[in-house]
Enzyme design. Structure first.
Site, short mmCIF file in Angstrom:
data_model
loop_
_atom_site.label_atom_id
_atom_site.label_comp_id
_atom_site.label_asym_id
_atom_site.label_seq_id
_atom_site.Cartn_x
_atom_site.Cartn_y
_atom_site.Cartn_z
N GLY A 1 38.57 35.31 35.17
CA GLY A 1 37.29 34.62 34.98
C GLY A 1 37.01 33.73 36.17
O GLY A 1 37.91 33.06 36.68
N ASP B 1 48.71 45.86 38.79
CA ASP B 1 48.23 44.48 38.94
C ASP B 1 49.29 43.50 38.40
O ASP B 1 49.64 42.51 39.06
CB ASP B 1 46.90 44.33 38.18
CG ASP B 1 46.45 42.88 38.11
OD1 ASP B 1 46.02 42.36 39.15
OD2 ASP B 1 46.54 42.28 37.03
N THR C 1 32.36 35.85 42.19
CA THR C 1 32.33 34.91 41.05
C THR C 1 33.22 33.70 41.28
O THR C 1 32.83 32.57 40.98
CB THR C 1 32.76 35.59 39.73
OG1 THR C 1 34.01 36.26 39.96
CG2 THR C 1 31.73 36.61 39.26
N GLU D 1 37.83 47.99 35.18
CA GLU D 1 37.10 48.54 36.32
C GLU D 1 36.70 49.99 36.02
O GLU D 1 37.27 50.63 35.13
CB GLU D 1 38.01 48.56 37.57
CG GLU D 1 38.61 47.23 37.93
CD GLU D 1 37.62 46.30 38.62
OE1 GLU D 1 36.62 46.79 39.16
OE2 GLU D 1 37.86 45.08 38.60
N ILE E 1 46.24 29.53 34.63
CA ILE E 1 47.53 28.99 34.16
C ILE E 1 48.33 28.47 35.36
O ILE E 1 48.55 29.22 36.31
CB ILE E 1 48.36 30.08 33.44
CG1 ILE E 1 47.58 30.63 32.23
CG2 ILE E 1 49.72 29.54 33.01
CD1 ILE E 1 48.29 31.78 31.53
N LYS F 1 46.51 38.36 45.04
CA LYS F 1 47.86 38.75 44.59
C LYS F 1 48.41 39.96 45.33
O LYS F 1 49.59 40.04 45.60
CB LYS F 1 47.87 39.01 43.09
CG LYS F 1 46.87 40.07 42.66
CD LYS F 1 46.24 39.72 41.33
CE LYS F 1 44.98 40.52 41.15
NZ LYS F 1 43.99 39.94 40.32
N LYS G 1 51.74 40.54 40.45
CA LYS G 1 51.93 39.15 40.04
C LYS G 1 53.41 38.87 39.75
O LYS G 1 53.93 37.81 40.12
CB LYS G 1 51.07 38.87 38.80
CG LYS G 1 49.57 38.99 39.08
CD LYS G 1 48.78 39.06 37.79
CE LYS G 1 47.29 39.20 38.06
NZ LYS G 1 46.53 39.57 36.82
#
Lengths: 441, 441
Positions: free
Chosen positions: B304, B203, B14, B192, B138, B107, B207
């Site tokens: 996204g 996750d 995507t 998921e 962001i 990441k 980050k």
């Protein structure tokens, strides 16, 4: 490692002093971050003898900012004088002419002469950086220039004046009238002795004008910005808005519409649970809607010597790192003239507060004036006048004034204005109607 | 104008597809913004024949990402494959070795191997940009690297995992249990099939580890990050927190304390009217406290395809504009080892939920265990067990379990843990105690 980057700082008020102190106390940090030493080499200010908390040993003093701007020993001219004409403008022009990079916090200068100055900077291949000119420490210029470079922006809006936001927040929190809160803000140093520039919306409009050129690639003559201040917002409006689920904020909005670009600063009702409604006191915020990013919101200090110095320093570090961009991202030659929309074509919902003579037929006449302009009413609240409090004259014909609050459905600005004019002309209201736009965020 | 910047894009999911579509449909915009043409010259992906909505005419296809990384016709290798080892790592290393700039959204790779990759990039004088690796669209990497370069950061925290925030927001809004909301999130594609990586906090920890190196100039081994997930947060916790004026969020926090740097991901109670509490659904946010800036908050889409592509594109534009910085701002040689604080030394207030046998003496024993560890209680709420609902056994000796909610004053993690262990050992609770940190934002 590259050579030392030498700064000439014009203006040693709170921001200039914070910047010089910062560079003096953390020079190793700057060297590490910028990849080279960054040093204040020369300064100018009004009063040479004032104590400012940092050392001027070995720093060249200029009485004249223009002479500083041309000092052959500086690489970057940092303009912290302020004002849209006069010394600041002449000195910035002199610095650009001499091939110096310029960093400035001067929003008035940029709003009025930004495009011309950008043209001069581009011709010389130097930077004209102005992160501190809009929303203090919030990195909105960098975000528009760099982080959102891929996006087509559809709207940018925000709370860009801390004085107004402080006043409106305090009116809300403590149910106080405008005049009293303004006096308090003046005592605390949040408002100037002559507050017109802030509370009239002009400061926010300067900043919006700069953001609009960056976000949309258009040059907006400052006179094309629609500006209303907060002077007419009353405690009654804030209370009524609260009951209806809204806060009142001075919003600055630039938005692409079917009829052109709307560029406007005015009080607005925003939903209580929106992120912008939660921005209170002297804090600023800027929201940007872009086609790839969706929505991005930045919230932070809109003023203050240290936060503003942080923004000035980041502009300096960019120069030290060799980043020189066209000041408004696109080259000046690629900027288009603004196709500003007529505000009459603005579409939105409206809050209306009417002070209606308490006589039979008043509401019917008001409703007819609205219907004649195709304005449809979403909700209506009529408050009883004092005479109808327990023990009062409950004839419904006291001649006293009652407050009526209307929320309209979406309509055009022309329709609501025409309807309100008709209501006034029909002699049904004792004061001019209050009208505030409702902004959907 | 400089030469065309040629990209090699590895991975056409995507994000990769959004990026290629963007570059194809707005090439003039990119040329204007970047000052030179930006073009996808070569790609690699798993399936050559899949239709992706953009043209591969004239684009070189590689079956192998490493071969793409070494393609002499590309200037920038864009890694959108994912995964901390394997193909992604090998290809990024190959690209750096070949002197290509690298842009990545990976990441996990950066959390595990970021410092090593940064060293390789610095040695070759190329960019290693990773805006899209943290908080999607962001621009937090740019903000830390550039906008806040002058600041000493004391704390960075945020909501960095959209899946967890979606689940917690929905549990809150619709009073639903964790399992049910997780299933819904999986159906909607927000979680998921194997959700462990997200809901376990890993996750967010990846980050946070990247942000920590940037913000504090320290290299943090991933194993030093304290990670707790949201699996144990119950509807009862969310309801109790709400009554007490809090929301529960999965927070990622790095904070300088007297005992060292705390780097932790865990559910936390945050005041309902804080800006972070208002960040709901899949939206992310990052807040940064610095000595000059004060506090800055960024809110936007954390994931996204399009928002992430926006971030990748900004990294590419930076390269096109010639901006090459050390990946973690300071050169790798200037990074220090982390002096991570023991979590036992963490100071804060705590929310505790106990399931207490409804027998005389239970509360007294609990209070004593707390007092023995010097934990002082700010508030306490005991809910009656079902047996004490109207018609039930009201003997106060039903043997059923009652829920007790405690809020402590500020204490240390060691003290509260020891107190809870003592309470469990005293046999006064029917289930292990629930403990959630309260974060002051």
């Amino acid at each position: 490692m590259a050579n030392t980057l030498n700064l000439g700082v014009a203006g040693l008020g709170t921001v200039g002093s914070s910047l010089c102190t910062m560079l003096e106390t953390r020079s190793d940090h700057f060297t590490q971050m910028a990849g080279r030493a960054v040093k204040v080499t020369a300064v100018s200010a009004r009063n040479r003898d004032k104590q400012r908390g940092f050392s001027l040993d070995g720093v060249t003093w200029h009485d004249d900012a223009e002479a500083l701007a041309r000092d052959p020993n500086i690489d970057v001219f940092v303009e912290l004088i302020g004002g849209e004409e006069g010394v600041a403008k002449a000195a910035v022009e002199a610095a650009l002419e001499a091939g110096k990079h310029v960093v400035t916090a001067n929003k008035a200068l940029l709003a009025k002469h930004g495009v011309d100055l950008a043209r001069r900077a581009e011709a010389k291949g130097v930077a004209l950086n102005f992160e501190a000119a809009v929303a203090g420490g919030i990195p909105v210029i960098k975000t528009l220039r760099e982080a959102l470079a891929a996006n087509t922006i559809s709207r940018i809006y925000g709370i860009l004046n801390g004085t107004c936001n402080y006043i409106l927040s305090k009116m809300q929190d403590e149910q106080l009238p405008f005049d009293e809160v303004l006096k308090d803000a003046q005592q605390k140093g949040y408002a100037e002795a002559d507050p017109t520039f802030d509370i009239g919306g002009f400061d926010a409009a300067h900043k919006l004008s700069i953001l609009t050129t960056l976000a949309f690639g258009v040059s907006v003559p400052f006179d094309d910005v629609h500006v209303e201040g907060i002077e007419a917002v009353s405690a009654a409006d804030i209370e009524a808005a609260d009951e209806l689920g809204y806060r009142i904020k001075l919003l600055a909005v630039s938005q692409q519409t079917d009829t052109g670009l709307e560029v406007r600063v005015h009080p607005a009702l925003v939903a209580k649970h929106s992120a912008v409604a939660e921005v209170s006191g002297v804090t600023n915020c800027v929201a940007i809607d872009g086609d790839y990013i969706g929505s991005l919101l930045l919230v932070g200090p809109g003023a203050g010597g240290e936060a503003t110095a942080s923004a000035v320093a980041s502009d300096v570090v960019d120069v030290a790192r060799g980043l020189v961009l066209p000041p408004f991202v696109r080259p000046v030659s690629a900027l288009t003239s603004s196709n500003c929309a007529e505000l009459g074509a603005h579409q939105g919902a409206y809050y209306v507060r009417l002070t209606v003579f308490d006589k039979p037929g008043g509401m019917a006449a008001i409703a007819k004036c609205m219907a004649d302009e195709n304005v449809s009413i979403e909700s209506i609240v009529q408050r009883r006048p004092d005479s109808e409090l327990p023990g009062g004259d409950r004839s419904g014909n006291s001649g006293q004034a009652a407050t009526v609050i209307l929320i309209t459905h979406k309509t055009t600005e022309k329709s609501i204005r025409d309807a309100l004019t008709a209501i006034e002309q029909a002699g049904k209201v004792s004061q001019p109607p209050q009208m505030i736009r409702i902004e959907v965020l």
